[in-house]
Design a protein around this motif. Structure first.
Motif, PDB file in Angstrom:
ATOM      1  N   GLU A  97       2.621   8.439   4.017  1.00 44.31           N
ATOM      2  CA  GLU A  97       3.729   8.044   4.886  1.00 44.31           C
ATOM      3  C   GLU A  97       3.349   6.938   5.867  1.00 44.31           C
ATOM      4  OE1 GLU A  97       4.751  12.358   3.886  1.00 44.31           O
ATOM      5  OE2 GLU A  97       3.014  11.046   3.975  1.00 44.31           O
ATOM      6  N   GLU A  98       2.048   6.836   6.182  1.00 39.58           N
ATOM      7  CA  GLU A  98       1.615   5.826   7.148  1.00 39.58           C
ATOM      8  C   GLU A  98       1.789   4.401   6.619  1.00 39.58           C
ATOM      9  OE1 GLU A  98      -0.478   6.244  10.290  1.00 39.58           O
ATOM     10  OE2 GLU A  98      -1.528   8.129   9.945  1.00 39.58           O
ATOM     11  N   LEU A  99       1.989   4.275   5.304  1.00 40.08           N
ATOM     12  CA  LEU A  99       2.194   2.951   4.723  1.00 40.08           C
ATOM     13  C   LEU A  99       3.630   2.473   4.872  1.00 40.08           C
ATOM     14  CD1 LEU A  99       0.266   3.445   1.349  1.00 40.08           C
ATOM     15  CD2 LEU A  99      -0.518   2.124   3.326  1.00 40.08           C
ATOM     16  N   GLU A 100       4.499   3.370   5.251  1.00 40.34           N
ATOM     17  CA  GLU A 100       5.927   3.079   5.229  1.00 40.34           C
ATOM     18  C   GLU A 100       6.301   1.879   6.097  1.00 40.34           C
ATOM     19  OE1 GLU A 100      10.115   5.571   5.439  1.00 40.34           O
ATOM     20  OE2 GLU A 100       8.226   6.525   6.027  1.00 40.34           O
ATOM     21  N   HIS A 101       5.664   1.745   7.270  1.00 38.92           N
ATOM     22  CA  HIS A 101       6.040   0.682   8.196  1.00 38.92           C
ATOM     23  C   HIS A 101       5.275  -0.625   7.974  1.00 38.92           C
ATOM     24  CE1 HIS A 101       8.410   3.577  10.414  1.00 38.92           C
ATOM     25  NE2 HIS A 101       7.355   4.381  10.505  1.00 38.92           N
ATOM     26  N   LEU A 102       4.368  -0.641   6.990  1.00 40.40           N
ATOM     27  CA  LEU A 102       3.570  -1.852   6.737  1.00 40.40           C
ATOM     28  C   LEU A 102       4.294  -2.728   5.722  1.00 40.40           C
ATOM     29  CD1 LEU A 102      -0.016  -0.281   6.606  1.00 40.40           C
ATOM     30  CD2 LEU A 102       1.162  -1.320   8.551  1.00 40.40           C
ATOM     31  N   SER A 103       5.346  -3.385   6.183  1.00 41.81           N
ATOM     32  CA  SER A 103       6.209  -4.163   5.285  1.00 41.81           C
ATOM     33  C   SER A 103       5.572  -5.472   4.833  1.00 41.81           C
ATOM     34  CB  SER A 103       7.540  -4.460   5.980  1.00 41.81           C
ATOM     35  OG  SER A 103       7.333  -5.211   7.175  1.00 41.81           O
ATOM     36  N   GLN A 104       4.478  -5.908   5.506  1.00 41.67           N
ATOM     37  CA  GLN A 104       3.841  -7.184   5.169  1.00 41.67           C
ATOM     38  C   GLN A 104       2.758  -7.044   4.096  1.00 41.67           C
ATOM     39  OE1 GLN A 104       4.623 -10.278   7.100  1.00 41.67           O
ATOM     40  NE2 GLN A 104       6.372  -8.941   7.443  1.00 41.67           N
ATOM     41  N   LEU A 105       2.531  -5.840   3.612  1.00 35.65           N
ATOM     42  CA  LEU A 105       1.415  -5.621   2.683  1.00 35.65           C
ATOM     43  C   LEU A 105       1.448  -6.597   1.508  1.00 35.65           C
ATOM     44  CD1 LEU A 105       0.955  -1.748   2.527  1.00 35.65           C
ATOM     45  CD2 LEU A 105      -0.660  -3.439   3.413  1.00 35.65           C
ATOM     46  N   ARG A 106       0.307  -7.249   1.315  1.00 34.99           N
ATOM     47  CA  ARG A 106       0.129  -8.207   0.219  1.00 34.99           C
ATOM     48  C   ARG A 106      -0.890  -7.686  -0.789  1.00 34.99           C
ATOM     49  NH1 ARG A 106      -3.345 -12.789  -0.347  1.00 34.99           N
ATOM     50  NH2 ARG A 106      -2.351 -14.523  -1.481  1.00 34.99           N
ATOM     51  N   GLN A 107      -1.933  -7.037  -0.269  1.00 36.72           N
ATOM     52  CA  GLN A 107      -2.941  -6.400  -1.104  1.00 36.72           C
ATOM     53  C   GLN A 107      -3.192  -5.000  -0.562  1.00 36.72           C
ATOM     54  OE1 GLN A 107      -6.233  -8.785  -2.731  1.00 36.72           O
ATOM     55  NE2 GLN A 107      -5.727 -10.370  -1.255  1.00 36.72           N
ATOM     56  N   LEU A 108      -3.173  -4.012  -1.464  1.00 37.44           N
ATOM     57  CA  LEU A 108      -3.366  -2.621  -1.057  1.00 37.44           C
ATOM     58  C   LEU A 108      -4.250  -1.921  -2.081  1.00 37.44           C
ATOM     59  CD1 LEU A 108      -2.709  -0.058   0.623  1.00 37.44           C
ATOM     60  CD2 LEU A 108      -0.659   0.210  -0.811  1.00 37.44           C
ATOM     61  N   ALA A 109      -5.319  -1.303  -1.585  1.00 33.06           N
ATOM     62  CA  ALA A 109      -6.212  -0.514  -2.444  1.00 33.06           C
ATOM     63  C   ALA A 109      -6.319   0.881  -1.846  1.00 33.06           C
ATOM     64  CB  ALA A 109      -7.586  -1.170  -2.547  1.00 33.06           C
ATOM     65  N   MET A 110      -5.859   1.893  -2.590  1.00 34.80           N
ATOM     66  CA  MET A 110      -5.903   3.274  -2.125  1.00 34.80           C
ATOM     67  C   MET A 110      -6.965   4.053  -2.886  1.00 34.80           C
ATOM     68  SD  MET A 110      -1.939   4.361  -1.418  1.00 34.80           S
ATOM     69  CE  MET A 110      -1.154   3.648  -2.855  1.00 34.80           C
ATOM     70  N   ILE A 111      -7.696   4.895  -2.167  1.00 30.75           N
ATOM     71  CA  ILE A 111      -8.709   5.736  -2.782  1.00 30.75           C
ATOM     72  C   ILE A 111      -8.412   7.205  -2.466  1.00 30.75           C
ATOM     73  CG2 ILE A 111     -10.456   3.920  -2.670  1.00 30.75           C
ATOM     74  CD1 ILE A 111     -11.675   5.370  -0.245  1.00 30.75           C
ATOM     75  N   LYS A 112      -9.072   8.106  -3.189  1.00 31.05           N
ATOM     76  CA  LYS A 112      -8.934   9.558  -2.978  1.00 31.05           C
ATOM     77  C   LYS A 112      -7.489  10.021  -3.158  1.00 31.05           C
ATOM     78  CE  LYS A 112     -12.807   9.573   0.341  1.00 31.05           C
ATOM     79  NZ  LYS A 112     -13.282   9.996   1.672  1.00 31.05           N
TER      80      LYS A 112
END
Length: 522
Positions: free
Chosen positions: A368-383
């Motif tokens: 849910e913490e990603l919800e407000h990051l509208s500028q994301l261009r590159q995202l790498a999620m782990i676990k």
């Protein structure tokens, strides 16, 4: 004498062919009309392939007429006299023809050692931090910077590395590097700073320190305060004394990657001009809370910091942060509120967790913490195995800038995943629907038995680069062979797949898809 003249004519003809090829001149009429003036330009370039190529890119911005080409050959930049002989002519003219915003980007490359690989993403970050990038409405600075990068490649001022997909790695020709070094010699330096002396080094604005292995950097200048804005290091490991950070009150870009730095002092909070700090591959085990005072900080790279297990609470106060790099870092305690960093567009190594903690820090971030990051261009999620199903399917679909997405689960070797865990990871992945503008997708360690249904032409239509690693539980591959823009595909460790059918490669009915996709099955 006749033999020498014949050789000159042959060399000029070869040069003319290279000029035409570099400019994509194929029309017979254009070839014939421009041939004589073209041969004059080739001679002006001394027949040197590099000079011909850069001249061709300058000509490509002009009309294909003899008048325009004659103006080109008569420009004063051909005969600038205060340059070293080998840098005159077409090489200097190719620089002089650059728009002002590209000139400073080109000169910045002088900070890289000879024959060094230059990585697009790091160059883009540096240019942004240096303030070189002009804002364009509706576009991220990083997207504009990437356009600058490819424009320099298009003009043959940077040379793409043959084995890098998408030209993400390049080099600089020795002569062009010499040109950049010469033109920026008053402000930039690469070498051993101890060799300059206090007077000369005080004039510098940017330098790359090349020192001996295990050296203590600037140890002989322990009382000198520098006006340097950019400080880079060569790849040799070196250490610094406790007073190191106090010597750079004006620093904007500080690259300490792969150094022997083990501790970042509280004093760092006084470096109020700092925009980029790279601690990649260092042995730091913590960051001071004073880092929260760096209101201008845009890039914080902590990748490969093997001893770093937590982030300070102050991270969430860095309101101008654009990149947070945590890749290869065993972070397990993070502060709540990463979503407040609304300018964050590059988040690498986002550790997913259930949010358990002591109220101030917690074991991983919730999706849910990603919800407000509208500028994301590159995202790498782990676990991602620790994620729980999200309340909506639109977590990523509205990220209109998102180009690169990495989805990783942690490899488990001690015991197999339970049915409940398999079902949960399939649900989580099903909800991570990417936006249609996605260009690169990497999936690693996925232990579901089936790939999500969005693995198809609708949601991945713009994907050019796709990597699937260690997805050993999936029996069937999705129809990714049909993706219209796919240029590179790598599938590694897909042990359960025993057959690749027509649905994968896209040979259906009477319209088999022809493609130049580079495929690696490992």
């Amino acid at each position: 004498m006749e033999h020498v003249h014949r050789v000159d004519l042959m060399a000029a003809a070869v040069g003319w062919e290279l000029l035409c090829k570099s400019m994509n001149i194929n029309e017979e009429k254009d070839v014939e009309n421009l041939r004589n003036i073209g041969l004059d330009i080739v001679r002006k370039c001394g027949g040197l392939p590099l000079a011909i190529k850069v001249a061709a890119r300058v000509l490509a911005t002009k009309d294909k007429t003899e008048t325009e080409w004659r103006k080109f050959i008569d420009r004063r930049a051909w005969s600038v006299g205060n340059l070293p002989t080998e840098l005159r002519g077409a090489l200097y003219l190719s620089y002089e023809d650059l728009p002002h915003y590209l000139k400073q980007c080109f000169l910045y490359c002088a900070l890289y050692p000879e024959d060094c690989f230059i990585y697009r993403d790091y160059l883009v970050m540096s240019w942004v931090a240096e303030g070189f990038i002009e804002e364009q409405q509706g576009k991220l600075l990083e997207d504009t910077a990437e356009e600058y990068y490819y424009e320099l490649i298009h003009r043959n001022l940077l040379q793409p590395y043959d084995y890098s997909f998408d030209h993400a790695i390049c080099k600089m020709h020795d002569l062009l590097r010499q040109l950049a070094c010469y033109l920026s010699r008053e402000e930039c330096f690469i070498g051993d700073p101890e060799s300059l002396g206090v007077i000369n080094i005080s004039k510098l604005r940017r330098f790359t320190a090349v020192t001996k292995t295990d050296a203590v950097l600037l140890s002989s200048m322990d009382k000198v305060e520098f006006k340097v804005r950019t400080f880079n290091t060569d790849q040799e490991p070196w250490s610094v004394e406790d007073t190191f950070f106090k010597r750079f009150p004006c620093i904007r870009v500080l690259n300490l990657s792969d150094s022997l730095v083990k501790c970042i002092p509280d004093y760092i909070g006084n470096l109020i001009h700092l925009r980029l700090i790279d601690l990649d591959g260092t042995d730091i085990s913590s960051l001071p809370e004073s880092i929260g005072y760096l209101m201008n900080l845009q890039i914080l790279n902590l990748s490969r910091c093997k001893a770093l297990h937590s982030l300070p609470l102050a991270i969430t106060r860095l309101c101008n942060l654009r990149r947070l790099g945590l890749n290869g870092t065993p972070i397990n305690q993070v502060p709540e509120g990463i979503g407040r960093l609304e300018l964050l567009n590059d988040l690498e190594g986002f550790p997913v967790g259930g949010g358990d903690g002591n109220g101030k820090t917690k074991d991983g971030w919730k999706l849910e913490e990603l919800e407000h990051l509208s500028q994301l261009r590159q995202l790498a999620m782990i676990k991602l195995e620790r994620a729980t199903s999200y309340s909506t399917d639109s977590l990523l679909t509205d990220k209109k800038h998102l180009k690169v997405l990495n989805l990783f689960c942690t490899e488990r070797t001690d015991e197999p995943y339970s049915e409940e865990e398999v079902s949960n990871i399939e649900k989580v992945f099903e909800q991570l629907i990417p936006p249609q503008n996605l260009e690169k997708l990497v999936v690693g360690g996925f232990f579901g038995r089936r790939f999500p249904t969005w693995f198809g032409t609708t949601h991945l239509a713009s994907v050019k680069h796709l990597i699937l690693v260690d997805c050993n539980s999936c029996v069937h591959l999705p129809s990714i062979g049909q993706l219209p823009n796919l240029g590179y595909l790598r599938i590694e460790e897909a042990a359960a797949v025993t057959k690749i059918g027509a649905e994968f490669v896209g040979c259906r009915g009477a319209n088999p898809r022809s493609t130049d996709v580079v495929v690696a099955l490992l």
